[in-house]
Design a protein around this motif. Structure first.
Motif, PDB file in Angstrom:
ATOM      1  N   SER A 117       0.751  -1.181   0.019  1.00 39.41           N
ATOM      2  CA  SER A 117      -0.082   0.152   0.117  1.00 39.41           C
ATOM      3  C   SER A 117       0.771   1.305  -0.045  1.00 39.41           C
ATOM      4  O   SER A 117       0.463   2.296  -0.673  1.00 39.41           O
ATOM      5  N   MET A 118       1.996   1.168   0.749  1.00 41.79           N
ATOM      6  CA  MET A 118       2.837   2.368   0.736  1.00 41.79           C
ATOM      7  C   MET A 118       3.693   2.605  -0.661  1.00 41.79           C
ATOM      8  O   MET A 118       3.798   3.694  -1.224  1.00 41.79           O
ATOM      9  N   ILE A 119       4.016   1.492  -1.029  1.00 40.93           N
ATOM     10  CA  ILE A 119       4.554   1.363  -2.486  1.00 40.93           C
ATOM     11  C   ILE A 119       3.620   1.955  -3.345  1.00 40.93           C
ATOM     12  O   ILE A 119       4.078   2.779  -4.420  1.00 40.93           O
ATOM     13  N   LYS A 120       2.346   1.451  -3.466  1.00 39.38           N
ATOM     14  CA  LYS A 120       1.426   1.961  -4.412  1.00 39.38           C
ATOM     15  C   LYS A 120       0.791   3.352  -4.347  1.00 39.38           C
ATOM     16  O   LYS A 120       0.776   4.296  -5.357  1.00 39.38           O
ATOM     17  N   PHE A 121       0.597   3.963  -2.954  1.00 43.96           N
ATOM     18  CA  PHE A 121      -0.021   5.262  -2.945  1.00 43.96           C
ATOM     19  C   PHE A 121       0.800   6.103  -2.459  1.00 43.96           C
ATOM     20  O   PHE A 121       0.655   7.432  -2.621  1.00 43.96           O
ATOM     21  N   GLY A 122       2.044   5.832  -1.804  1.00 40.67           N
ATOM     22  CA  GLY A 122       2.888   6.725  -1.379  1.00 40.67           C
ATOM     23  C   GLY A 122       3.356   7.867  -2.203  1.00 40.67           C
ATOM     24  O   GLY A 122       3.328   9.066  -2.130  1.00 40.67           O
ATOM     25  N   PRO A 123       3.836   7.172  -3.541  1.00 43.83           N
ATOM     26  CA  PRO A 123       4.102   8.227  -4.688  1.00 43.83           C
ATOM     27  C   PRO A 123       3.047   9.264  -4.836  1.00 43.83           C
ATOM     28  O   PRO A 123       3.488  10.427  -5.776  1.00 43.83           O
ATOM     29  N   ARG A 124       1.798   8.974  -4.969  1.00 45.15           N
ATOM     30  CA  ARG A 124       0.779   9.565  -5.542  1.00 45.15           C
ATOM     31  C   ARG A 124       0.388  10.723  -4.543  1.00 45.15           C
ATOM     32  O   ARG A 124      -0.258  11.673  -4.873  1.00 45.15           O
ATOM     33  N   LEU A 125       0.802  10.700  -3.059  1.00 47.89           N
ATOM     34  CA  LEU A 125       0.686  11.693  -2.069  1.00 47.89           C
ATOM     35  C   LEU A 125       0.958  13.156  -2.970  1.00 47.89           C
ATOM     36  O   LEU A 125       2.190  13.236  -3.266  1.00 47.89           O
ATOM     37  N   LYS A 126      -0.030  13.882  -2.524  1.00 48.47           N
ATOM     38  CA  LYS A 126       0.296  15.525  -2.754  1.00 48.47           C
ATOM     39  C   LYS A 126       1.492  15.927  -2.029  1.00 48.47           C
ATOM     40  O   LYS A 126       1.767  15.617  -0.773  1.00 48.47           O
ATOM     41  N   ALA A 127       2.342  16.808  -2.842  1.00 50.13           N
ATOM     42  CA  ALA A 127       3.461  17.321  -1.897  1.00 50.13           C
ATOM     43  C   ALA A 127       2.760  18.136  -0.457  1.00 50.13           C
ATOM     44  O   ALA A 127       1.791  18.918  -0.951  1.00 50.13           O
ATOM     45  N   VAL A 158       1.963   5.426   8.132  1.00 52.62           N
ATOM     46  CA  VAL A 158       2.646   4.184   7.841  1.00 52.62           C
ATOM     47  C   VAL A 158       2.617   3.272   9.125  1.00 52.62           C
ATOM     48  O   VAL A 158       2.960   3.517  10.369  1.00 52.62           O
ATOM     49  N   ASN A 159       2.084   1.949   8.955  1.00 51.74           N
ATOM     50  CA  ASN A 159       2.145   0.968  10.073  1.00 51.74           C
ATOM     51  C   ASN A 159       3.469   0.285  10.012  1.00 51.74           C
ATOM     52  O   ASN A 159       3.682  -0.628   9.461  1.00 51.74           O
ATOM     53  N   SER A 160       4.208   1.013  11.283  1.00 49.83           N
ATOM     54  CA  SER A 160       5.692   0.692  11.030  1.00 49.83           C
ATOM     55  C   SER A 160       5.979  -0.691  11.747  1.00 49.83           C
ATOM     56  O   SER A 160       7.028  -1.327  11.699  1.00 49.83           O
ATOM     57  N   LYS A 207      10.325  -0.611   5.108  1.00 44.86           N
ATOM     58  CA  LYS A 207      11.108   0.379   4.194  1.00 44.86           C
ATOM     59  C   LYS A 207      10.598   1.881   4.353  1.00 44.86           C
ATOM     60  O   LYS A 207       9.569   1.924   4.973  1.00 44.86           O
ATOM     61  N   LYS A 208      11.366   2.659   3.854  1.00 45.91           N
ATOM     62  CA  LYS A 208      11.015   4.195   4.001  1.00 45.91           C
ATOM     63  C   LYS A 208      10.508   4.506   2.377  1.00 45.91           C
ATOM     64  O   LYS A 208      11.051   4.003   1.540  1.00 45.91           O
ATOM     65  N   LEU A 209       9.655   5.555   2.679  1.00 47.37           N
ATOM     66  CA  LEU A 209       9.330   5.967   1.190  1.00 47.37           C
ATOM     67  C   LEU A 209      10.378   7.087   1.053  1.00 47.37           C
ATOM     68  O   LEU A 209      10.471   8.060   2.029  1.00 47.37           O
ATOM     69  N   GLU A 210      10.778   7.161  -0.074  1.00 46.72           N
ATOM     70  CA  GLU A 210      12.011   8.215  -0.397  1.00 46.72           C
ATOM     71  C   GLU A 210      11.307   9.635  -1.008  1.00 46.72           C
ATOM     72  O   GLU A 210      11.354   9.682  -2.177  1.00 46.72           O
ATOM     73  N   ARG A 211      10.766  10.438  -0.031  1.00 42.07           N
ATOM     74  CA  ARG A 211      10.136  11.741  -0.544  1.00 42.07           C
ATOM     75  C   ARG A 211      10.671  12.740   0.681  1.00 42.07           C
ATOM     76  O   ARG A 211      10.305  12.353   1.866  1.00 42.07           O
ATOM     77  N   LYS A 212      10.741  13.681   0.202  1.00 37.68           N
ATOM     78  CA  LYS A 212      11.326  14.817   1.214  1.00 37.68           C
ATOM     79  C   LYS A 212      10.120  15.738   1.274  1.00 37.68           C
ATOM     80  O   LYS A 212      10.292  16.778   2.418  1.00 37.68           O
ATOM     81  N   ASP A 213       9.156  15.866   0.527  1.00 36.45           N
ATOM     82  CA  ASP A 213       8.210  16.977   0.501  1.00 36.45           C
ATOM     83  C   ASP A 213       6.827  16.503   0.963  1.00 36.45           C
ATOM     84  O   ASP A 213       5.906  17.141   0.984  1.00 36.45           O
ATOM     85  N   VAL A 214       6.901  15.444   1.718  1.00 33.94           N
ATOM     86  CA  VAL A 214       5.746  15.069   2.672  1.00 33.94           C
ATOM     87  C   VAL A 214       6.039  14.419   4.146  1.00 33.94           C
ATOM     88  O   VAL A 214       7.393  14.298   4.316  1.00 33.94           O
ATOM     89  N   GLU A 215       5.061  14.814   5.014  1.00 32.57           N
ATOM     90  CA  GLU A 215       5.436  14.493   6.410  1.00 32.57           C
ATOM     91  C   GLU A 215       5.206  12.904   6.642  1.00 32.57           C
ATOM     92  O   GLU A 215       3.995  12.092   5.840  1.00 32.57           O
ATOM     93  N   ILE A 216       5.915  12.242   7.191  1.00 28.00           N
ATOM     94  CA  ILE A 216       5.698  10.787   7.418  1.00 28.00           C
ATOM     95  C   ILE A 216       5.559  10.479   8.874  1.00 28.00           C
ATOM     96  O   ILE A 216       6.470  10.875   9.832  1.00 28.00           O
ATOM     97  N   ILE A 217       4.509   9.745   8.980  1.00 26.41           N
ATOM     98  CA  ILE A 217       4.176   9.356  10.635  1.00 26.41           C
ATOM     99  C   ILE A 217       4.166   7.954  10.723  1.00 26.41           C
ATOM    100  O   ILE A 217       3.402   7.361  10.003  1.00 26.41           O
ATOM    101  N   GLU A 218       5.209   7.390  11.588  1.00 29.83           N
ATOM    102  CA  GLU A 218       5.086   5.947  11.687  1.00 29.83           C
ATOM    103  C   GLU A 218       4.579   5.542  12.914  1.00 29.83           C
ATOM    104  O   GLU A 218       4.957   6.094  13.946  1.00 29.83           O
ATOM    105  N   ILE A 219       3.719   4.658  12.779  1.00 27.23           N
ATOM    106  CA  ILE A 219       2.797   4.040  13.951  1.00 27.23           C
ATOM    107  C   ILE A 219       2.850   2.704  13.995  1.00 27.23           C
ATOM    108  O   ILE A 219       2.721   1.929  13.107  1.00 27.23           O
ATOM    109  N   PRO A 220       3.681   2.186  15.335  1.00 24.96           N
ATOM    110  CA  PRO A 220       3.598   0.759  15.315  1.00 24.96           C
ATOM    111  C   PRO A 220       2.274   0.153  15.686  1.00 24.96           C
ATOM    112  O   PRO A 220       2.148  -0.567  16.913  1.00 24.96           O
ATOM    113  N   ALA A 221       1.363  -0.037  14.784  1.00 27.18           N
ATOM    114  CA  ALA A 221       0.055  -0.089  14.898  1.00 27.18           C
ATOM    115  C   ALA A 221      -0.149  -1.605  15.602  1.00 27.18           C
ATOM    116  O   ALA A 221      -1.195  -1.887  16.475  1.00 27.18           O
TER     117      ALA A 221
END
Length: 186
Positions: free
Chosen positions: A78-88, A94-96, A101-115
């Protein structure tokens, strides 16, 4: 409040659809305009599932989102499919517990939750979705906790009623996790 175009995605059985329904119902309770659009992969259980929720003060013109403002990824595909589509400027949740893996984007905020880990502490793995929902609500403030509680009461009727308190606990735990680990917008 403004516009929120949210994609919630994960494996079938992770409660992705319920998260979307509860969020959309809470928005309706608050008098906001909203849509909920489910999408299932080839298999319901174990396959991929996602839904889009649009919440806005203005009338919603389409339930389809090309560039979401927020993505909740319950698993790596899900992260691989939809992460790149996320608006700047958007936020990726992310369910850590399961995404290593990490999404390689610097223009978005990433919140990791060990759900999954938090759900395990609670004693019911199935509430990982509500942990994520709590983190999402706390971060975005798109709807109030009280509205989520009412929406959950509406969705968990009959024999499912017994799961209401554990789901509410999971939402609070997700909210608390974000409050303690990230600077939450006020």
């Amino acid at each position: 409040m403004g516009y929120h175009g949210i994609i919630i995605a994960g494996f079938g059985g992770q409660g992705v659809m319920l998260m979307g329904q509860v969020l959309a119902t809470a928005a309706v309770i608050e008098g906001k305009n909203t849509t909920w659009l489910p999408s299932y992969g080839p298999e319901m259980r174990g396959g991929t599932a996602n839904c889009t929720v649009v919440i806005d003060e203005k009338p919603v013109t389409s339930p389809i989102i090309d560039h979401p403002t927020e993505v909740i990824a319950m698993n790596l595909p899900s992260m691989i499919k939809f992460g790149p589509r996320l608006k700047a400027g958007g936020i990726l949740f992310v369910n850590s517990s399961v995404v290593d893996k990490k999404l390689e984007r610097k223009d978005v905020e990433i919140i990791e939750i060990p759900a999954n880990d938090i759900a395990e502490e609670i004693g019911l793995q199935k509430v990982a979705n509500m942990v994520m929902l709590g983190a999402f609500i706390e971060t975005t403030k798109v709807v109030r906790f009280e509205s989520i509680e009412k929406a959950l009461e509406e969705k968990l009727k009959g024999s499912k009623r017994m799961f209401l308190s554990v789901n509410l606990d999971a939402i609070r735990r997700g909210s608390d996790f974000v409050k303690n680990k990230y600077k939450v917008r006020t």
